[in-house]
Design a protein around this motif. Structure first.
Motif, mmCIF file in Angstrom:
data_model
loop_
_atom_site.group_PDB
_atom_site.id
_atom_site.type_symbol
_atom_site.label_atom_id
_atom_site.label_comp_id
_atom_site.label_asym_id
_atom_site.label_seq_id
_atom_site.Cartn_x
_atom_site.Cartn_y
_atom_site.Cartn_z
ATOM 1 N N ASP A 37 -34.897 -48.004 -72.761
ATOM 2 C CA ASP A 37 -34.374 -46.489 -72.071
ATOM 3 C C ASP A 37 -33.465 -47.763 -70.980
ATOM 4 O OD1 ASP A 37 -36.909 -46.752 -70.330
ATOM 5 O OD2 ASP A 37 -37.180 -45.250 -72.103
ATOM 6 N N GLU A 38 -32.981 -47.350 -69.477
ATOM 7 C CA GLU A 38 -32.902 -47.444 -68.537
ATOM 8 C C GLU A 38 -34.008 -47.736 -67.420
ATOM 9 O OE1 GLU A 38 -32.754 -43.594 -67.611
ATOM 10 O OE2 GLU A 38 -31.965 -44.685 -69.399
ATOM 11 N N LYS A 39 -35.690 -47.623 -67.652
ATOM 12 C CA LYS A 39 -36.909 -47.159 -67.353
ATOM 13 C C LYS A 39 -37.806 -48.683 -67.819
ATOM 14 C CE LYS A 39 -35.362 -44.040 -64.361
ATOM 15 N NZ LYS A 39 -35.849 -44.612 -62.835
ATOM 16 N N SER A 40 -37.224 -49.319 -69.224
ATOM 17 C CA SER A 40 -38.603 -50.059 -69.336
ATOM 18 C C SER A 40 -37.782 -51.088 -70.090
ATOM 19 C CB SER A 40 -39.580 -49.042 -70.588
ATOM 20 O OG SER A 40 -39.188 -48.577 -71.251
ATOM 21 N N ALA A 41 -38.107 -52.316 -70.455
ATOM 22 C CA ALA A 41 -37.828 -53.718 -70.934
ATOM 23 C C ALA A 41 -39.375 -53.721 -72.177
ATOM 24 C CB ALA A 41 -37.268 -54.446 -70.555
ATOM 25 N N ALA A 48 -41.458 -69.953 -77.112
ATOM 26 C CA ALA A 48 -40.347 -69.993 -76.242
ATOM 27 C C ALA A 48 -40.029 -71.561 -75.312
ATOM 28 C CB ALA A 48 -39.407 -68.462 -75.614
ATOM 29 N N LYS A 49 -39.044 -72.184 -75.974
ATOM 30 C CA LYS A 49 -39.147 -73.375 -74.995
ATOM 31 C C LYS A 49 -38.720 -73.619 -74.087
ATOM 32 C CE LYS A 49 -38.718 -75.521 -79.271
ATOM 33 N NZ LYS A 49 -38.423 -74.440 -80.397
ATOM 34 N N GLU A 50 -39.207 -73.794 -73.169
ATOM 35 C CA GLU A 50 -38.333 -74.269 -71.134
ATOM 36 C C GLU A 50 -36.784 -73.948 -71.401
ATOM 37 O OE1 GLU A 50 -38.428 -76.994 -67.287
ATOM 38 O OE2 GLU A 50 -39.986 -76.863 -69.076
ATOM 39 N N GLY A 51 -36.048 -73.489 -70.935
ATOM 40 C CA GLY A 51 -34.429 -73.067 -70.295
ATOM 41 C C GLY A 51 -34.562 -71.949 -71.185
ATOM 42 N N GLU A 52 -34.976 -71.289 -72.157
ATOM 43 C CA GLU A 52 -34.624 -70.285 -73.053
ATOM 44 C C GLU A 52 -34.230 -69.147 -72.164
ATOM 45 O OE1 GLU A 52 -35.931 -69.973 -77.019
ATOM 46 O OE2 GLU A 52 -36.052 -72.074 -77.352
ATOM 47 N N PHE A 53 -33.001 -68.314 -72.460
ATOM 48 C CA PHE A 53 -32.936 -67.023 -72.120
ATOM 49 C C PHE A 53 -32.405 -65.890 -72.309
ATOM 50 C CE2 PHE A 53 -29.251 -68.819 -70.906
ATOM 51 C CZ PHE A 53 -27.901 -67.455 -71.747
ATOM 52 N N VAL A 54 -32.271 -64.607 -71.776
ATOM 53 C CA VAL A 54 -32.028 -63.878 -72.748
ATOM 54 C C VAL A 54 -31.573 -62.884 -71.860
ATOM 55 C CG1 VAL A 54 -34.319 -62.462 -72.377
ATOM 56 C CG2 VAL A 54 -32.630 -62.129 -74.053
ATOM 57 N N GLN A 55 -30.370 -62.255 -71.718
ATOM 58 C CA GLN A 55 -30.045 -61.230 -70.907
ATOM 59 C C GLN A 55 -29.856 -59.954 -71.588
ATOM 60 O OE1 GLN A 55 -27.575 -63.540 -68.280
ATOM 61 N NE2 GLN A 55 -27.115 -61.381 -66.728
ATOM 62 N N SER A 56 -30.193 -59.014 -70.584
ATOM 63 C CA SER A 56 -29.949 -57.696 -71.209
ATOM 64 C C SER A 56 -29.458 -56.773 -70.895
ATOM 65 C CB SER A 56 -30.728 -57.181 -72.299
ATOM 66 O OG SER A 56 -30.284 -56.265 -72.986
ATOM 67 N N GLY A 57 -29.080 -54.856 -71.021
ATOM 68 C CA GLY A 57 -28.836 -54.579 -70.266
ATOM 69 C C GLY A 57 -29.794 -54.059 -68.649
ATOM 70 N N TYR A 58 -29.328 -52.422 -67.887
ATOM 71 C CA TYR A 58 -30.092 -52.614 -67.198
ATOM 72 C C TYR A 58 -31.234 -51.565 -67.233
ATOM 73 C CZ TYR A 58 -27.844 -48.464 -67.090
ATOM 74 O OH TYR A 58 -27.091 -46.651 -67.771
#
Length: 147
Positions: A37-41, A48-58
């Protein structure tokens, strides 16, 4: 007929094959963000290696709310969390400005941090600072809960 040396050689080859197959999965890295939901992640990191990233909803913050971040990472594991402001008026034809980072937080090891934010919605981008395994949890909470 099989001699002892041939059986020993075959056993050695099979042992090495099993070890190689098992070690292949040890080095794999993964990073997954679950936003129910929009209140938790919840961010799950596995080697996970340095520089790896994840981007997601708000994540959404209102007046008198704050964001609490709890990390349970391996020793030396470190992540950088960017909170990217989402404009009130969004267009389906236009991507949000990913350079509009309003807040940034670095967290490592086993720790809890929190902060108050301007009311609004924030995209999350989580980048590994140094090799990490474990979880990072973000929760929007009323400010009164932390006093």
């Amino acid at each position: 007929m099989f001699t002892k040396s041939k059986i020993l050689a075959a056993a050695l080859v099979m042992t090495l094959a099993v070890i190689a197959a098992g070690c292949g999965s040890l080095g794999k890295s993964s990073m997954v963000m679950d936003m129910s939901d929009e209140k938790s992640a919840v961010i799950e990191l596995n080697n996970a290696k340095e520089g790896e990233f994840v981007q997601s909803g708000y994540i959404s913050v209102t007046v008198d709310e704050m964001i609490e971040v709890v990390s349970d990472l391996n020793d030396g594991g470190k992540v950088d969390i960017e909170f990217i402001a989402v404009p009130e008026e969004q267009s389906i034809d236009e991507l949000p400005d990913m350079d509009n980072v309003k807040y940034e937080m670095m967290i490592s090891g086993k720790a809890t941090q929190g902060g108050t934010f301007e009311p609004g919605e924030y995209d999350l981008k989580v980048t590994v600072g140094s090799k990490a395994t474990g979880t990072v949890t973000l929760n929007v909470k009323p400010v009164a809960d932390t006093r």
